[in-house]
Design an enzyme around this catalytic site. Structure first.
Site, PDB file in Angstrom:
ATOM      1  N   CYS A 208      16.898 -13.866  12.878  1.00 44.18           N
ATOM      2  CA  CYS A 208      15.656 -13.977  12.469  1.00 44.18           C
ATOM      3  C   CYS A 208      14.788 -13.500  13.810  1.00 44.18           C
ATOM      4  O   CYS A 208      13.560 -13.193  13.407  1.00 44.18           O
ATOM      5  CB  CYS A 208      15.441 -15.368  12.330  1.00 44.18           C
ATOM      6  SG  CYS A 208      15.773 -16.367  13.851  1.00 44.18           S
TER       7      CYS A 208
ATOM      8  N   GLU B 247      12.540 -23.279  10.221  1.00 38.71           N
ATOM      9  CA  GLU B 247      12.707 -22.208  10.946  1.00 38.71           C
ATOM     10  C   GLU B 247      12.766 -21.175   9.912  1.00 38.71           C
ATOM     11  O   GLU B 247      13.910 -21.238   9.502  1.00 38.71           O
ATOM     12  CB  GLU B 247      13.948 -22.300  11.779  1.00 38.71           C
ATOM     13  CG  GLU B 247      13.994 -23.566  13.058  1.00 38.71           C
ATOM     14  CD  GLU B 247      13.002 -23.041  14.153  1.00 38.71           C
ATOM     15  OE1 GLU B 247      12.530 -21.874  14.211  1.00 38.71           O
ATOM     16  OE2 GLU B 247      12.775 -24.058  14.921  1.00 38.71           O
TER      17      GLU B 247
HETATM   18  P1  NAP Z   1      18.156 -18.285   2.603  1.00 42.58           P
HETATM   19  O1  NAP Z   1      18.634 -17.486   1.551  1.00 42.58           O
HETATM   20  O2  NAP Z   1      16.836 -18.773   2.691  1.00 42.58           O
HETATM   21  O3  NAP Z   1      19.398 -19.372   2.540  1.00 42.58           O
HETATM   22  C1  NAP Z   1      19.283 -20.281   3.667  1.00 42.58           C
HETATM   23  C2  NAP Z   1      20.100 -21.556   3.049  1.00 42.58           C
HETATM   24  O4  NAP Z   1      19.373 -22.125   2.203  1.00 42.58           O
HETATM   25  C3  NAP Z   1      21.612 -21.309   2.787  1.00 42.58           C
HETATM   26  O5  NAP Z   1      22.152 -22.533   3.138  1.00 42.58           O
HETATM   27  C4  NAP Z   1      21.588 -21.266   1.086  1.00 42.58           C
HETATM   28  O6  NAP Z   1      22.473 -21.520   0.641  1.00 42.58           O
HETATM   29  C5  NAP Z   1      20.192 -22.439   1.017  1.00 42.58           C
HETATM   30  N1  NAP Z   1      19.506 -22.228  -0.333  1.00 42.58           N
HETATM   31  C6  NAP Z   1      19.240 -21.134  -0.869  1.00 42.58           C
HETATM   32  N2  NAP Z   1      18.318 -21.482  -1.800  1.00 42.58           N
HETATM   33  C7  NAP Z   1      18.403 -22.772  -1.924  1.00 42.58           C
HETATM   34  C8  NAP Z   1      17.634 -23.558  -2.571  1.00 42.58           C
HETATM   35  N3  NAP Z   1      16.849 -23.283  -3.787  1.00 42.58           N
HETATM   36  N4  NAP Z   1      17.739 -25.057  -2.635  1.00 42.58           N
HETATM   37  C9  NAP Z   1      18.539 -25.481  -1.401  1.00 42.58           C
HETATM   38  N5  NAP Z   1      19.209 -24.696  -0.703  1.00 42.58           N
HETATM   39  C10 NAP Z   1      19.028 -23.271  -0.990  1.00 42.58           C
HETATM   40  O7  NAP Z   1      18.385 -17.515   3.974  1.00 42.58           O
HETATM   41  P2  NAP Z   1      19.977 -16.672   4.470  1.00 42.58           P
HETATM   42  O8  NAP Z   1      19.667 -15.236   3.628  1.00 42.58           O
HETATM   43  O9  NAP Z   1      21.098 -17.521   4.270  1.00 42.58           O
HETATM   44  O10 NAP Z   1      19.425 -16.579   5.884  1.00 42.58           O
HETATM   45  C11 NAP Z   1      18.567 -15.487   6.447  1.00 42.58           C
HETATM   46  C12 NAP Z   1      17.208 -15.977   6.640  1.00 42.58           C
HETATM   47  O11 NAP Z   1      17.243 -17.051   7.586  1.00 42.58           O
HETATM   48  C13 NAP Z   1      16.277 -14.772   7.249  1.00 42.58           C
HETATM   49  O12 NAP Z   1      15.253 -14.843   6.517  1.00 42.58           O
HETATM   50  C14 NAP Z   1      16.135 -15.253   8.508  1.00 42.58           C
HETATM   51  O13 NAP Z   1      15.206 -14.663   9.194  1.00 42.58           O
HETATM   52  C15 NAP Z   1      16.139 -16.709   8.412  1.00 42.58           C
HETATM   53  N6  NAP Z   1      16.594 -17.315  10.055  1.00 42.58           N
HETATM   54  C16 NAP Z   1      15.575 -18.125  10.562  1.00 42.58           C
HETATM   55  C17 NAP Z   1      16.115 -18.675  11.749  1.00 42.58           C
HETATM   56  C18 NAP Z   1      15.099 -19.322  12.703  1.00 42.58           C
HETATM   57  O14 NAP Z   1      15.195 -20.193  13.633  1.00 42.58           O
HETATM   58  N7  NAP Z   1      13.633 -19.076  12.269  1.00 42.58           N
HETATM   59  C19 NAP Z   1      17.142 -18.472  12.308  1.00 42.58           C
HETATM   60  C20 NAP Z   1      18.210 -17.982  11.388  1.00 42.58           C
HETATM   61  C21 NAP Z   1      17.950 -17.391  10.176  1.00 42.58           C
HETATM   62  P3  NAP Z   1      23.595 -20.597  -0.053  1.00 42.58           P
HETATM   63  O15 NAP Z   1      23.745 -19.625   0.932  1.00 42.58           O
HETATM   64  O16 NAP Z   1      24.780 -21.194  -0.512  1.00 42.58           O
HETATM   65  O17 NAP Z   1      22.862 -19.705  -1.279  1.00 42.58           O
END
Ligand code: NAP
Length: 482
Positions: free
Chosen positions: A288, A254
């Site tokens: 998102c 997602e």
């Molecule tokens: P993110 O930077 O991708 O982080 C998401 C999760 O991944 C966090 O738990 C983060 O941990 C972890 N993470 C980051 N780098 C990683 C790696 N190399 N290996 C393993 N885990 C890793 O996204 P975000 O800024 O938290 O959230 C916003 C994004 O989520 C937006 O793009 C939004 O559109 C998307 N989103 C999508 C949906 C959907 O259903 N399609 C719903 C909600 C949000 P840390 O936070 O500890 O760094």
């Protein structure tokens, strides 16, 4: 923090039914005040592996329970979440920032998925298929995939976990989640309530720690993991997808969006303004499915911009724990800075500020409206993730469909029109997984949530949501005529 039940504030990981500590900790801060809420145990890949092993050991007993037994436990979990809705919302607002009313809404929304899948657990039907010859019978059964691991983001600290865990547990899988390190407290409170609901040790595990990459490697590559499910940004999703390829894990993603919101000249303009307020300014624009680009037909552009500005001007910015606050802080200072950079860059490229546009104060960004934006500007091609409306004018239906689809993302889209022919044409032409028609809030447990293109694959919620956690097994019975 003033909780009716202080035991819901947990500081350690929940693995195999135990609260696991670590000597090192990381701080969880309130984005509205930058004050410390709690120091949380900072665990590593070693404990992540322990959680996967615990889930593996718990799997046979959990999957052997009848659907009705699993359903009862999930229902109890749902009821406890609703019983503690206020406390869970206070925890959520404190670590994430959204207004308390929205946080309560998220708890009910997340719990709603648990209630929904408690029912769906009883409907894992198979098939019998007419065989090509009389001496054979073809039967299809569905079985839990096994141990499921998950990584979730900070913008919906409860619901993004509930959507996955509810379906996984209903299907008979066991589950390990790593929540975002900015918002681990909501996940840990869910674990406390899962334990109180009687969900057995090892079935629902929460690993907390700042080493996202190290823990992420275990969750995507461990040989005992059958399926990995991720909600987060597209760039991180791509990395994790590549990691899953090493052992050909079943995956669902997602990812990010870039939602168009189209206002046609036959639309109810007041309803369209309400739709933007709901789909753009909820969670300070950090969802998102947030409206990212607002396309308005030229003949109604002036009226729409005027009415939208009047509505946005009424939104109160402040600490989400205070009353009458509509927009809380962004998650951190960097996020506020990034949103402001997109705004200033757009203005330099020719956009006009209708409202707001001022530099952030701490983590707070004033609700903003820009007009004269073009689809080529960075603000129209990236997720804004802040309370900023970007208005783009258009002339014809064909033109706006092309503009709306001119993005690598395909999560949610919205449009407002009262012409029934146009409603069908545009619905079918939009390259998105979800389309809101005269509606700004589209997500609920009964509906299949998910995207296409680089917004990912897999669906959460609805009858389709269970499929991602089930393997299809085909049984061929032969020699029946002997
Ligand atoms: P993110 O930077 O991708 O982080 C998401 C999760 O991944 C966090 O738990 C983060 O941990 C972890 N993470 C980051 N780098 C990683 C790696 N190399 N290996 C393993 N885990 C890793 O996204 P975000 O800024 O938290 O959230 C916003 C994004 O989520 C937006 O793009 C939004 O559109 C998307 N989103 C999508 C949906 C959907 O259903 N399609 C719903 C909600 C949000 P840390 O936070 O500890 O760094």
């Amino acid at each position: 923090m003033n909780l009716t039940d202080p035991n819901l504030l947990k500081r350690h990981a929940y693995i195999d039914g135990n609260w696991q500590r670590s000597n090192s900790t990381f701080p969880v801060v309130n984005p509205a005040t930058n004050e410390l809420i709690a120091d949380v145990s900072d665990l590593s890949e070693v404990e992540a592996e322990a959680a996967v092993i615990a889930a593996h050991i718990a799997l046979p007993n959990w999957s052997a329970k009848s659907a009705s037994e699993r359903s009862k436990l999930l229902n109890k979990w749902f009821q406890l979440m609703m019983l503690h809705q206020n406390d869970l919302a206070i925890l959520l607002t404190s670590e994430q920032g959204k207004p308390l009313a929205e946080a309560k809404g998220e708890i009910a929304y997340g719990a709603g998925y648990i209630e929904w899948f408690a029912e769906e657990a009883k409907r894992v039907y198979g098939d019998t298929i007419p065989a090509p010859s009389n001496d054979k019978r073809i039967v299809v059964i569905k079985q839990p995939v096994g141990v499921v691991t998950a990584i979730t983001p900070w913008n919906f600290p409860n619901a993004m976990i509930a959507r996955k865990a509810a379906a996984a547990l209903a299907a008979g899988c066991t589950f390990v989640v790593r929540p975002a390190s900015q918002t681990p407290l909501s996940a840990l409170a869910m674990a406390e309530l899962a334990e109180r609901a009687g969900i057995p040790p090892g079935v629902f595990n929460v690993i907390v720690g700042t080493d996202a990459q190290g823990i992420g490697k275990v969750l995507t590559q461990h040989k005992l993991v059958a399926k990995f499910t991720f909600t987060g940004s597209t760039p991180v999703g791509k990395k994790l997808l590549a990691q899953c390829a090493a052992r050909v894990k079943k995956v669902s993603m997602e990812l990010g969006g870039n939602a168009p919101f189209i206002v046609f000249d036959d639309a109810d303009i007041d309803a369209a303004v309400d739709g933007v307020i709901a789909s753009k300014y909820r969670n300070a624009g950090q969802t998102c499915v947030c409206t990212n680009r607002i396309f308005v037909q030229h003949s109604v552009l002036k009226t729409f911009a005027f009415k939208l500005a009047a509505a946005v001007d009424k939104l109160n910015l402040g600490n989400g724990l205070n009353e009458n606050v509509d927009i809380g802080p962004l998650i951190n200072e960097q996020a506020a800075h990034d949103v402001h950079s997109l705004v200033t860059e757009s203005v330099q490229a020719g956009a006009t500020v209708v409202l707001g546009g001022t530099a952030p104060v701490d983590n707070f960004y004033k609700p903003t409206i820009l007009s004269n934006v073009t689809n080529e500007m960075a603000i129209a091609q990236n997720e804004i993730f802040g309370p900023v409306s970007a208005l783009i004018g258009f002339q014809t239906e064909q033109e706006v469909i092309e503009l709306a689809n001119a993005t690598e993302f395909g999560l949610a889209a919205y449009f407002y029109s009262r012409d029934i022919g146009r409603v069908w044409r545009v619905s079918e032409a939009l390259e998105y997984g979800m389309v809101g028609i005269n509606e700004g809030i589209i997500s609920n447990p009964a509906a299949p949530f998910g995207g296409i293109k680089q917004s990912g694959f897999g669906r959460e919620g609805s009858k389709y949501g269970l499929e991602d956690y089930l393997n299809i097994k085909y049984l061929c019975m032969g020699a029946l005529n002997n």
